[in-house]
Design a protein around this motif. Structure first.
Motif, PDB file in Angstrom:
ATOM      1  N   ARG A   1      -0.934 -11.613 -11.202  1.00 49.39           N
ATOM      2  CA  ARG A   1      -0.528 -13.152 -11.097  1.00 49.39           C
ATOM      3  C   ARG A   1      -1.336 -14.684 -10.894  1.00 49.39           C
ATOM      4  N   PRO A   2      -2.007 -13.209  -9.469  1.00 49.89           N
ATOM      5  CA  PRO A   2      -2.790 -14.700  -8.413  1.00 49.89           C
ATOM      6  C   PRO A   2      -3.902 -15.335  -9.438  1.00 49.89           C
ATOM      7  N   ILE A   3      -4.636 -14.871 -10.571  1.00 52.03           N
ATOM      8  CA  ILE A   3      -5.706 -14.859 -11.305  1.00 52.03           C
ATOM      9  C   ILE A   3      -5.216 -16.055 -12.046  1.00 52.03           C
ATOM     10  N   ILE A   4      -4.049 -16.189 -12.645  1.00 54.56           N
ATOM     11  CA  ILE A   4      -3.632 -17.937 -12.863  1.00 54.56           C
ATOM     12  C   ILE A   4      -3.603 -18.745 -12.575  1.00 54.56           C
ATOM     13  N   GLU A   5      -3.265 -18.512 -11.185  1.00 52.28           N
ATOM     14  CA  GLU A   5      -3.280 -20.184 -10.011  1.00 52.28           C
ATOM     15  C   GLU A   5      -4.573 -20.130  -9.853  1.00 52.28           C
ATOM     16  N   MET A   6      -5.247 -19.337  -9.200  1.00 56.67           N
ATOM     17  CA  MET A   6      -6.402 -19.114  -9.322  1.00 56.67           C
ATOM     18  C   MET A   6      -7.591 -20.865 -10.273  1.00 56.67           C
ATOM     19  N   ILE A   7      -7.358 -20.114 -11.029  1.00 60.47           N
ATOM     20  CA  ILE A   7      -7.444 -21.144 -12.125  1.00 60.47           C
ATOM     21  C   ILE A   7      -6.811 -22.114 -12.796  1.00 60.47           C
ATOM     22  N   ARG A   8      -5.928 -22.372 -12.301  1.00 59.65           N
ATOM     23  CA  ARG A   8      -4.933 -23.613 -12.658  1.00 59.65           C
ATOM     24  C   ARG A   8      -5.900 -24.442 -11.191  1.00 59.65           C
ATOM     25  N   GLU A   9      -5.981 -24.212  -9.745  1.00 57.20           N
ATOM     26  CA  GLU A   9      -6.324 -24.857  -9.100  1.00 57.20           C
ATOM     27  C   GLU A   9      -7.380 -25.260  -9.462  1.00 57.20           C
ATOM     28  N   THR A  10      -8.051 -25.006  -9.854  1.00 60.27           N
ATOM     29  CA  THR A  10      -9.525 -24.940 -10.177  1.00 60.27           C
ATOM     30  C   THR A  10      -9.855 -26.320 -10.960  1.00 60.27           C
ATOM     31  N   LEU A  11      -8.674 -26.340 -11.976  1.00 59.84           N
ATOM     32  CA  LEU A  11      -8.990 -26.694 -13.443  1.00 59.84           C
ATOM     33  C   LEU A  11      -7.938 -28.132 -12.409  1.00 59.84           C
ATOM     34  N   GLU A  12      -6.764 -28.031 -11.834  1.00 52.52           N
ATOM     35  CA  GLU A  12      -6.360 -29.097 -11.385  1.00 52.52           C
ATOM     36  C   GLU A  12      -7.370 -30.421  -9.799  1.00 52.52           C
ATOM     37  N   ARG A  13      -8.208 -29.939  -9.933  1.00 59.82           N
ATOM     38  CA  ARG A  13      -8.878 -30.663  -8.671  1.00 59.82           C
ATOM     39  C   ARG A  13     -10.498 -30.689  -9.130  1.00 59.82           C
ATOM     40  N   GLY A  14     -10.580 -30.071 -10.086  1.00 63.44           N
ATOM     41  CA  GLY A  14     -12.124 -30.474 -11.338  1.00 63.44           C
ATOM     42  C   GLY A  14     -12.391 -31.778 -12.166  1.00 63.44           C
ATOM     43  N   ASP A  15     -13.342 -31.565 -12.738  1.00 64.86           N
ATOM     44  CA  ASP A  15     -13.596 -32.810 -13.609  1.00 64.86           C
ATOM     45  C   ASP A  15     -13.702 -31.993 -15.180  1.00 64.86           C
ATOM     46  N   PHE A  16     -12.819 -31.989 -15.546  1.00 67.27           N
ATOM     47  CA  PHE A  16     -11.930 -31.034 -17.117  1.00 67.27           C
ATOM     48  C   PHE A  16     -11.559 -31.080 -17.973  1.00 67.27           C
ATOM     49  N   LYS A  17     -11.843 -30.604 -18.978  1.00 60.81           N
ATOM     50  CA  LYS A  17     -10.382 -32.044 -20.077  1.00 60.81           C
ATOM     51  C   LYS A  17      -9.830 -31.429 -19.976  1.00 60.81           C
ATOM     52  N   ALA A  18      -8.650 -32.608 -19.892  1.00 62.57           N
ATOM     53  CA  ALA A  18      -6.993 -32.837 -19.829  1.00 62.57           C
ATOM     54  C   ALA A  18      -6.725 -31.554 -20.459  1.00 62.57           C
TER      55      ALA A  18
END
Length: 216
Positions: free
Chosen positions: A142-159
């Motif tokens: 499960r943590p890998i999904i949360e790691m990706i979520r956190e990275t997406l939320e703080r970065g300039d990625f597509k909405a």
């Protein structure tokens, strides 16, 4: 990985606790290679015990059965990749760099650990039935999904990117390449496991994934 382990003894002949741990790990290491190379059906407890240089009964002592040993190997394989992902410390990197590091790691891990590809492929031929016997795998992964979520939320990625779908896409780009490299090499007449081919694919995977995720 280790192929042999000798059970060291006290003077009274009883194995020390550390020796028990070493023997169990040696069996896991050998079994990983055996299951990756021969699959669950082709693997033999006798051969695993012989390669680990232990009595066959120790396999049953530590794991109970060949199927239980197979489950333990799968758990160990997933634990290893997740521990290494955690060690990347993505939260300590700028978001764009963190995502690139994760994509690079995902490719490089499969390149360095092709037994992982073989093990997962074999378990899929059994429709994942042995993973149902593990209570560790879901919380472990499960943590890998949360790691990706956190990275997406703080970065300039597509909405609107779903972190689970992002994980599946990153994994698929690399896993398909290594799981099908032999057949793809034959049908297209090029060695996809040759160094320059792997390097070319790595560059493409990283650039393709980052382009798909980053705002233009």
């Amino acid at each position: 990985m280790k192929q042999n382990a000798v059970v060291k003894k006290r003077r009274g002949g009883r194995p020390r606790k550390s020796d028990n741990s070493d023997t169990r790990q040696a069996l896991l290491d050998v079994a990983c290679q055996e299951f990756a190379g021969r699959g669950l059906e082709g693997a033999r407890v006798d051969r695993i015990a012989k390669l680990a240089n232990v009595n066959k009964q120790l396999v049953y002592h530590y794991f109970g059965s060949k199927d239980e040993l197979y489950i333990a190997v799968l758990e160990e394989a997933y634990r290893n990749i997740r521990e290494q992902e955690h060690a990347l410390d993505l939260a300590g990197l700028p978001a764009h760099d963190a995502m690139r590091v994760l994509i690079e790691f995902s490719f490089d891990y499969l390149d360095r650990n092709r037994e992982f590809v073989a093990l997962v492929t074999d378990e899929n031929t059994h429709m994942g039935e042995h993973l149902n016997g593990s209570t560790q795998l879901e919380p472990m992964n499960r943590p890998i999904i949360e790691m990706i979520r956190e990275t997406l939320e703080r970065g300039d990625f597509k909405a609107g990117l779903d972190p689970f779908q992002v994980y599946l896409s990153i994994a698929a780009l690399s896993f398909f390449y290594f799981s099908n490299a032999f057949t793809l090499s034959r049908i297209f007449g090029r060695d996809l496991l040759e160094y320059s081919s792997v390097a070319e694919r790595r560059r493409h995977v990283v650039d393709f994934a980052m382009s798909a995720l980053t705002k233009t």
